[in-house]
Design a protein around this motif. Structure first.
Motif, PDB file in Angstrom:
ATOM      1  N   VAL A   1       0.706  -1.285  -0.068  1.00  0.00           N
ATOM      2  CA  VAL A   1      -0.102  -0.103  -0.076  1.00  0.00           C
ATOM      3  C   VAL A   1       0.714   1.085  -0.015  1.00  0.00           C
ATOM      4  O   VAL A   1       0.656   2.185  -0.891  1.00  0.00           O
TER       5      VAL A   1
ATOM      6  N   ALA B   1       1.501   4.045  -3.083  1.00  0.00           N
ATOM      7  CA  ALA B   1       1.110   5.479  -2.909  1.00  0.00           C
ATOM      8  C   ALA B   1       2.534   6.254  -3.239  1.00  0.00           C
ATOM      9  O   ALA B   1       2.420   7.371  -3.839  1.00  0.00           O
TER      10      ALA B   1
ATOM     11  N   ARG C   1       2.703   6.458  -7.323  1.00  0.00           N
ATOM     12  CA  ARG C   1       1.745   7.473  -7.581  1.00  0.00           C
ATOM     13  C   ARG C   1       2.346   8.829  -7.628  1.00  0.00           C
ATOM     14  O   ARG C   1       2.019   9.823  -8.519  1.00  0.00           O
TER      15      ARG C   1
ATOM     16  N   ARG D   1      -2.356   4.011 -11.489  1.00  0.00           N
ATOM     17  CA  ARG D   1      -2.580   2.649 -10.968  1.00  0.00           C
ATOM     18  C   ARG D   1      -1.298   1.670 -11.065  1.00  0.00           C
ATOM     19  O   ARG D   1      -0.967   1.243 -12.022  1.00  0.00           O
TER      20      ARG D   1
ATOM     21  N   LEU E   1      -8.109  -0.732  -4.584  1.00  0.00           N
ATOM     22  CA  LEU E   1      -7.007   0.167  -4.212  1.00  0.00           C
ATOM     23  C   LEU E   1      -6.438   0.844  -5.569  1.00  0.00           C
ATOM     24  O   LEU E   1      -6.666   0.036  -6.660  1.00  0.00           O
TER      25      LEU E   1
ATOM     26  N   ARG F   1      -1.983  10.311   1.730  1.00  0.00           N
ATOM     27  CA  ARG F   1      -2.080   9.450   1.022  1.00  0.00           C
ATOM     28  C   ARG F   1      -2.211   7.793   1.324  1.00  0.00           C
ATOM     29  O   ARG F   1      -3.147   7.131   1.112  1.00  0.00           O
TER      30      ARG F   1
ATOM     31  N   GLU G   1      -5.015   7.354   3.484  1.00  0.00           N
ATOM     32  CA  GLU G   1      -6.079   7.030   2.936  1.00  0.00           C
ATOM     33  C   GLU G   1      -6.098   5.978   2.116  1.00  0.00           C
ATOM     34  O   GLU G   1      -7.471   5.074   2.128  1.00  0.00           O
ATOM     35  N   ASP G   2      -5.094   5.621   1.575  1.00  0.00           N
ATOM     36  CA  ASP G   2      -5.127   4.022   0.918  1.00  0.00           C
ATOM     37  C   ASP G   2      -5.403   2.925   1.917  1.00  0.00           C
ATOM     38  O   ASP G   2      -5.996   1.961   1.538  1.00  0.00           O
TER      39      ASP G   2
ATOM     40  N   ASN H   1      -8.751   2.707   3.174  1.00  0.00           N
ATOM     41  CA  ASN H   1      -9.484   2.062   2.114  1.00  0.00           C
ATOM     42  C   ASN H   1      -9.327   0.541   1.974  1.00  0.00           C
ATOM     43  O   ASN H   1     -10.475  -0.360   1.865  1.00  0.00           O
TER      44      ASN H   1
END
Length: 349
Positions: A163, A167, A170, A177, A209, A330, A333-334, A337
């Motif tokens: 995860v 992030a 990104r 993605r 994700l 980030r 948040e991920d 999620n």
């Protein structure tokens, strides 16, 4: 986030000393006029060094630190001197909010220990991981983690690393993605440890994700550009990293030897020099410098101890980009999620 992040610099860390650190900061400043710095270290030496970099004076504030962390110093010893060393005070500036990130070329073990103690891990993260960008044959570099912060990892650690790595990709690679894979001894689903197989099974289900989990990748495919993020435990990651660095040096040394072996070879080198320079640039670790400690309540970037001014500037650039993109938010948040969509029966112990 502000477009002009303030970065705390451990000015006394690294093998090359203050001169190279200040040259790297000055280079980063020329690349981004809005960047500001906290230069942490011996005030008298820093002021003397700034005389050769007048562009830094207006953008910098000096924080005096009477001591430095030695390269061979044990983390347990360094932690006790956190309040008096340039490394410790740079990290403290991140904790207090005086700086958005800290950059150090000093002792990696001490930097990790101090960072973890001062900043603590983010909610939902059990262990921080060291992530770096490695060169590849693809359009982008590849993110790899963990590179040595954790020698042993369970299933939950590997999932968290995935995860966090996605992030980071990104932001650093500007991918919506990123393709994520777990380093393994084979690509078949039945291969690997239970921890790796369980992590893969859970990541395959995490289709919500912002990543594309592609399964397993073997060591000989690390630099092929087939994936964007490679996840592993710190023991395997550090060995893979050092092996890749050693192989790169071997190739360049072998080419240098071959091109100087005869007059014909020297003439061949002149003809092929542009290609040789491109190879050297691609394999130069200074052009990929700046490993990030992911999973902490603050951003800390590790610059290679032997980095030159280009490498130091690149590490500072990594730190500034992570601040601008609010990487910690980030990741938070991920991770939330992922947890929200995780089936109760798949939770690991």
């Amino acid at each position: 986030m502000s477009t002009s992040p303030r970065i705390a610099i451990d000015a006394m860390g690294g093998d090359e000393g203050l001169a190279v650190m200040l040259a790297g900061v000055a280079r980063a400043r020329r690349a981004n006029d809005g960047m500001r710095f906290l230069l942490v270290g011996d005030e008298a030496q820093i002021r003397e060094g700034l005389k050769t970099h007048p562009n830094l004076s207006a953008a910098s504030e000096i924080v005096h630190a009477p001591e430095t962390v030695a390269g061979a110093e044990k983390p347990s010893q360094a932690i006790r001197r956190a309040k008096t060393t340039s490394m410790g005070l740079a990290i403290q500036a991140v904790k207090s909010g005086e700086a958005g990130a800290a950059v150090s070329s000093g002792n990696t073990g001490a930097l990790m220990a101090m960072s973890k103690l001062a900043l603590r891990t983010m909610p939902g993260i059990d262990r921080p991981a060291l992530a770096a960008l490695l060169p590849s044959l693809g359009e982008n570099d590849v993110v790899m983690l963990d590179l040595g912060a954790n020698t042993e990892c369970d299933t939950e650690n590997l999932i968290q690393f995935a995860v966090m790595g996605a992030a980071y990709a990104r932001s650093a690679l500007e991918l919506e993605r990123p393709r994520v894979a777990l380093l393994n001894i084979g690509t078949e689903e039945l291969k690997g440890t239970d921890e790796i197989k369980d992590a893969a099974a859970m990541l395959r289900e995490a289709t919500h994700l912002p990543m594309n989990f592609t399964g397993f990748i073997e060591g000989d495919r690390l630099s092929r550009g087939e994936v964007d993020v490679i996840v592993c435990d710190g023991f395997s990651g550090n060995i893979a990293l050092k092996t890749a660095e050693g192989t790169a040096r071997f190739v360049t040394d072998l080419l240098r030897r071959a091109f100087t072996s005869s007059l014909r070879s020297k003439l061949g080198f002149i003809i092929s020099r542009p290609a040789a320079e491109l190879l050297r640039h691609h394999l130069d670790p200074n052009n990929h410098n700046g490993a990030v400690f992911l999973g902490l309540n603050g951003l800390v970037v590790k610059s290679h101890g032997g980095a030159n001014e280009i490498g130091v500037a690149n590490a500072i650039g990594v730190a500034a980009r992570m601040v601008r993109d609010n990487l910690t938010a980030r990741i938070t948040e991920d991770l939330a999620n992922f947890k929200a969509h995780q089936r109760p029966e798949t939770h690991t112990a």
